[in-house]
Write an enzyme that holds these catalytic residues in place. Sequence first.
Site, PDB file in Angstrom:
ATOM      1  N   GLU A   1      37.766  44.599 -28.310  1.00 34.15           N
ATOM      2  CA  GLU A   1      36.712  43.942 -28.226  1.00 34.15           C
ATOM      3  C   GLU A   1      36.780  43.101 -26.852  1.00 34.15           C
ATOM      4  OE1 GLU A   1      33.951  40.932 -31.098  1.00 34.15           O
ATOM      5  OE2 GLU A   1      35.610  41.870 -31.859  1.00 34.15           O
TER       6      GLU A   1
ATOM      7  N   LYS B   1      42.245  35.407 -30.532  1.00 34.09           N
ATOM      8  CA  LYS B   1      41.338  35.150 -29.533  1.00 34.09           C
ATOM      9  C   LYS B   1      40.463  34.144 -29.434  1.00 34.09           C
ATOM     10  CE  LYS B   1      40.333  39.502 -28.980  1.00 34.09           C
ATOM     11  NZ  LYS B   1      39.772  40.726 -28.834  1.00 34.09           N
TER      12      LYS B   1
ATOM     13  N   ARG C   1      50.709  43.405 -37.461  1.00 39.42           N
ATOM     14  CA  ARG C   1      50.467  42.654 -36.040  1.00 39.42           C
ATOM     15  C   ARG C   1      51.745  41.813 -35.679  1.00 39.42           C
ATOM     16  NH1 ARG C   1      46.278  39.585 -34.909  1.00 39.42           N
ATOM     17  NH2 ARG C   1      45.035  40.913 -35.978  1.00 39.42           N
TER      18      ARG C   1
HETATM   19  P1  ATP Z   1      42.174  38.387 -32.417  1.00 36.12           P
HETATM   20  O1  ATP Z   1      42.495  38.523 -33.897  1.00 36.12           O
HETATM   21  O2  ATP Z   1      43.255  38.049 -31.415  1.00 36.12           O
HETATM   22  O3  ATP Z   1      40.690  38.037 -32.015  1.00 36.12           O
HETATM   23  P2  ATP Z   1      41.446  41.336 -32.622  1.00 36.12           P
HETATM   24  O4  ATP Z   1      42.310  42.247 -33.534  1.00 36.12           O
HETATM   25  O5  ATP Z   1      39.953  40.861 -32.953  1.00 36.12           O
HETATM   26  O6  ATP Z   1      42.625  40.049 -32.116  1.00 36.12           O
HETATM   27  P3  ATP Z   1      40.866  43.161 -30.912  1.00 36.12           P
HETATM   28  O7  ATP Z   1      40.247  43.243 -29.321  1.00 36.12           O
HETATM   29  O8  ATP Z   1      39.871  43.934 -31.728  1.00 36.12           O
HETATM   30  O9  ATP Z   1      41.368  41.724 -31.100  1.00 36.12           O
HETATM   31  O10 ATP Z   1      42.199  44.230 -30.931  1.00 36.12           O
HETATM   32  C1  ATP Z   1      42.130  45.416 -30.139  1.00 36.12           C
HETATM   33  C2  ATP Z   1      43.500  46.090 -30.813  1.00 36.12           C
HETATM   34  O11 ATP Z   1      44.646  45.316 -30.382  1.00 36.12           O
HETATM   35  C3  ATP Z   1      43.248  46.328 -32.125  1.00 36.12           C
HETATM   36  O12 ATP Z   1      43.570  47.557 -32.218  1.00 36.12           O
HETATM   37  C4  ATP Z   1      44.007  45.221 -32.575  1.00 36.12           C
HETATM   38  O13 ATP Z   1      44.547  45.965 -34.151  1.00 36.12           O
HETATM   39  C5  ATP Z   1      45.293  45.107 -31.963  1.00 36.12           C
HETATM   40  N1  ATP Z   1      45.885  43.671 -31.986  1.00 36.12           N
HETATM   41  C6  ATP Z   1      45.093  42.769 -32.027  1.00 36.12           C
HETATM   42  N2  ATP Z   1      46.122  41.534 -32.122  1.00 36.12           N
HETATM   43  C7  ATP Z   1      47.361  41.995 -32.448  1.00 36.12           C
HETATM   44  C8  ATP Z   1      48.440  41.566 -32.544  1.00 36.12           C
HETATM   45  N3  ATP Z   1      49.003  40.431 -32.898  1.00 36.12           N
HETATM   46  N4  ATP Z   1      49.627  42.475 -32.798  1.00 36.12           N
HETATM   47  C9  ATP Z   1      49.341  43.419 -32.542  1.00 36.12           C
HETATM   48  N5  ATP Z   1      48.281  44.232 -32.360  1.00 36.12           N
HETATM   49  C10 ATP Z   1      47.163  43.545 -32.254  1.00 36.12           C
HETATM   50 MG    MG Z   2      39.013  42.822 -33.737  1.00 33.16          MG
END
Ligand code: ATP
Ligand code: MG
Length: 573
Positions: free
Chosen positions: A37, A279, A269
């Site tokens: 995102e 984020k 994760r």
């Molecule tokens: P955050 O919780 O940090 O905002 P998010 O999951 O909302 O992270 P996205 O931009 O949606 O962030 O993530 C893109 C991809 O990266 C998704 O497939 C998500 O599952 C993966 N991802 C995000 N954080 C992690 C993590 N700590 N470990 C492994 N994969 C991750």
């Molecule tokens: Mg997300």
Amino acid sequence: MTTSNSELPVNFVQSIITEDLKTGKNNSRVHTRFPPEPNGYLHIGHAKSICLNFGLARANGGITNLRFDDTNPSKEEVEYVDSIKADVHWLGFDWDDRMYYASDYFEQLYQFAVQLIKAGKAYICDLSAEEIRAYRGTLTEAGKESPYRSRPIEENLDLFERMRAGEFPDGSRVLRAKIDMASPNLNMRDPVIYRILRATHHRTGDKWCIYPMYDYAHPLSDALESITHSVCTLEFADHRPLYDWVLDNVDYHIVEGVEGRPRQIEFARLNLNYTVMSKRKLRELVEGGYVNGWDDPRMPTISGLRRRGYTPEAIRDFCERIGVAKRDSVVDIGLLEHCVREDLNRRALRAMAVLRPLKVVIDNYPEGQVEWLDAENNPEDPIAGTRKIPFSREIYIEQEDFMEDPPRKFYRLAPDREVRLKSAYIIKCEKVIKDEKTGDIIELHCTYDPDSKSGGATAGRKVKGTSHWVSAPHAVPAEIRLYDNLFSSENPDDDEDGLDYKAKLNPDSREVLTSSMVEPGLAEAKPGDRFQFLRQGYFCVDLDSSTEKLVFNRIVSLRDTWAKLQKSKVKQK
Ligand code: ATP
Ligand code: MG
């Protein structure tokens, strides 16, 4: 972990793919996607997801899409899109011409919603957000059906069209999937799939005032891209039934070119100690001025790690070593540091830098004389060769390498003691000069053994300590930035202590040394160049560096806490 016939360690996602290839599912295609995102910069957790998605495709003859999941218009910005592309490339992966935006599918997703309405599987609900929440029930209590649930199809179609046309205020109505208000899974209790929201979208502008929800847009975006394996993090496991419901109830194969059916697979994760990884929190640190931007070298962002001096190789190695699990755990940040040490130990050129200089005058060395001595560039790399470094009557050594009143086991310089200068001579401390007012040691006077350099009669003479040094008239001044963990608490996210994570920031996470001295060969070093400074660690020239002022970041010190821990664990067994 078991190893297959190739060098690939087998993780459970790979096992699923192997099975699918065997049975010919999806015509034996492997097509993954990385779906960030664009609401912040990528962090080391994303690196794990990137390595997994691109790595699985690469290992199985497949391909990977980059897809911006931009269904949430209020938070997204072009700056983030650009940074994400740069970070994925820097990590060593490429999406070729397959870069997409979920917003590209808005029209199609709208048409799919019309399909659901026509099939009696979605309805317009006029309950307020609070009412919807209250009607949803709890884990132990079934939900209550909305009074709008049995709205006639024609009315739903009409209202949905008028929602799109902007006839209703924000939040006044939603489109919900008609699934099961008694489902034990709360996600299946008629989830909202469209909402009214007047916000300018970074790509579609003001074209839309209704936006699809993630749980609806994501499976269909996967389907439209013919994704085969949709890998995501564990918190989406409870959403999988909804993911499947959407794919079961929308006929997406009517779209030309679409083939197969995606399957959602969840993995744990990455969590790192002494770090936050959301984020939202990272953005707060940037916007609140707690750090100097997204690429502050203390940040766990890819751009922060890059600026600090981490290599993509080290990050990929780290992601491979932590593996892919089905259960959440916290990884020691020491392992990440271990990986960059291992990588740089092989590759980084050695150099000498004195972080906190103490001047040494070698009284019996001829005034005005300069010798150019050979120094090894990298003992780990046989082809790295040697370089010439100047030696003269006045040098700098590290302040901490001298003690006037040394405790036992201090093997460096002290009054009447000897030490070897790396790649040069043995010196002996004869006199200590102090500031009359403060009592601080400001200069040492030494003598040297002229036969003790390489090739000399006493070259092999053993002394206990070796010190790094630079020739004072030749040395180049530099600013050196030292870093420690951004948080002093091992788990800053843990709020059991009632403290906000920001209260756990480490006040000593950054130390700037402004009077360091480096060997003259480094004057030409460019931002991004990496070195091992003897005994001090691995360093990278910072973006702020210029010919007027050299600036280095310490990537890691040489002390490998992680490797040490592993060794003591082995011993205990
Ligand atoms: P955050 O919780 O940090 O905002 P998010 O999951 O909302 O992270 P996205 O931009 O949606 O962030 O993530 C893109 C991809 O990266 C998704 O497939 C998500 O599952 C993966 N991802 C995000 N954080 C992690 C993590 N700590 N470990 C492994 N994969 C991750
Ligand atoms: Mg997300």
